[in-house]
Design an enzyme around this catalytic site. Structure first.
Site, PDB file in Angstrom:
ATOM      1  N   ASP A  36      -0.672   3.360 -38.955  1.00 13.99           N
ATOM      2  CA  ASP A  36      -0.524   4.807 -38.806  1.00 13.99           C
ATOM      3  C   ASP A  36       0.695   5.327 -39.572  1.00 13.99           C
ATOM      4  O   ASP A  36       1.639   4.579 -39.860  1.00 13.99           O
ATOM      5  CB  ASP A  36      -0.330   5.165 -37.328  1.00 13.99           C
ATOM      6  CG  ASP A  36      -1.611   5.044 -36.517  1.00 13.99           C
ATOM      7  OD1 ASP A  36      -2.583   4.453 -37.016  1.00 13.99           O
ATOM      8  OD2 ASP A  36      -1.619   5.553 -35.380  1.00 13.99           O
ATOM      9  N   HIS A  86       2.456   0.427 -37.824  1.00 14.46           N
ATOM     10  CA  HIS A  86       2.891   1.596 -38.611  1.00 14.46           C
ATOM     11  C   HIS A  86       3.399   1.151 -39.983  1.00 14.46           C
ATOM     12  O   HIS A  86       4.231   0.234 -40.053  1.00 14.46           O
ATOM     13  CB  HIS A  86       3.993   2.354 -37.871  1.00 14.46           C
ATOM     14  CG  HIS A  86       3.537   2.950 -36.573  1.00 14.46           C
ATOM     15  ND1 HIS A  86       3.466   2.208 -35.412  1.00 14.46           N
ATOM     16  CD2 HIS A  86       3.090   4.195 -36.265  1.00 14.46           C
ATOM     17  CE1 HIS A  86       3.004   2.976 -34.434  1.00 14.46           C
ATOM     18  NE2 HIS A  86       2.763   4.181 -34.924  1.00 14.46           N
TER      19      HIS A  86
HETATM   20 ZN    ZN Z   1       1.360   8.385 -35.759  1.00 12.19          ZN
END
Ligand code: ZN
Length: 289
Positions: A92, A238
């Site tokens: 993400d 991430h």
């Molecule tokens: Zn996010």
């Protein structure tokens, strides 16, 4: 390893019910929770206890509905992949001009395909990185336009803009309207299900929160993932972090190698299809406006 045929489609329990009924019920819950404060007049101890009880119960229920990443009530979502021995890596918040190319190099070296939930405004800054991810066989999905931290409290028009602009950024980078969506921190919004349906998007959640955003030690991060990983997991990581994604980049090769040794296969979190269900091929990049 048996034949793996992942199924990605979400069966909405009852799309008609979700359309407006649930946002309306949520709004009534909000009103009833706040209206409970009128019980305080005229004041008495028993009325105070009753108002506190109703207010606390309503607030806890609303927080659960808005903050739990896998609750299905406001937005139908999927947090696992089908197929025995399959796991999906999802990244993400990117693209990041430094860490995402390093990650793509490593995934290419390992022969692993992953899913990237990109932030629209960053995709517009670095469309060539998003396009590279797509061209190398990864899946690119919508993670809103600006990654607003108060996503669940957005005004309706802002919520719709966050979704639509995120979709447009992916379309400009890769040439197709994405089919999958994940909100910032998994936050919900009473109108999210309705607007995702309008945009042809399906919500993909996760089953393993790695806490890579809070972990400074790559061995700890790798071990945490390895301790939890099981067939069907969608793993949240991430590729863009304020302090850099070095810890994740150090941990990931070990995670990939050890999971492969255990017989796991890495799959995408969904098919490479657009919002209309058409298989999509790389197309020309369009410049951001
Ligand atoms: Zn996010």
């Amino acid at each position: 390893m048996p034949d793996i045929k992942p199924e990605f489609f979400i069966n909405l329990p009852n799309p008609g019910m979700i359309d407006m009924t649930r946002p309306a019920i949520f709004f009534l819950l909000f009103l009833a929770t706040n209206a409970s404060l009128v019980l305080l007049y005229p004041f008495s101890l028993s009325r105070l206890l009753l108002a506190t009880l109703i207010y606390a119960a309503g607030t806890v229920l609303m927080l659960y509905l808005l903050f739990h990443p896998r609750n299905q009530w406001l937005v139908a979502n999927r947090s696992r992949v089908e197929g025995v021995g399959c796991v999906a890596l999802t990244f993400d918040d990117g693209p990041n001009p430094v860490d995402t190319p390093k990650l793509l190099d490593m995934l290419r070296e390992k022969g692993v395909k992953a899913t990237f939930f990109v932030v629209g405004k960053r995709a517009d800054q670095y469309p060539e990185i998003v396009r590279r991810a797509w061209a190398e066989g990864h899946l690119v999905a919508n993670h809103t336009w600006s990654h607003h931290s108060l996503f669940c409290f957005l005004m309706p028009w802002r919520l719709r803009a966050e979704i639509e602009r995120g979709t447009e950024s992916v379309r400009r980078s890769c040439g197709f309207r994405p089919r999958f969506f994940r909100s910032p921190v998994g936050l919900r919004h009473p109108l999210l299900g309705l607007y995702l349906k309008d945009a042809g998007l399906e919500y993909v959640s996760w089953s393993i929160r790695t806490r890579d955003t809070l972990t400074a030690n790559s061995s700890v991060l790798a071990q945490r993932i390895l301790n939890k990983a099981a067939s069907g997991d969608i793993i949240l990581l991430h590729d863009h972090l304020p302090a850099g994604a070095d810890v994740m980049l150090e941990a990931l090769p070990r995670v990939i190698d050890e999971l492969r040794e255990r017989g796991f296969e890495f799959v995408l979190a969904g098919p490479r299809e657009d919002a209309c269900g058409r298989t999509v091929e790389p197309a020309a990049c369009e410049p951001a406006p």
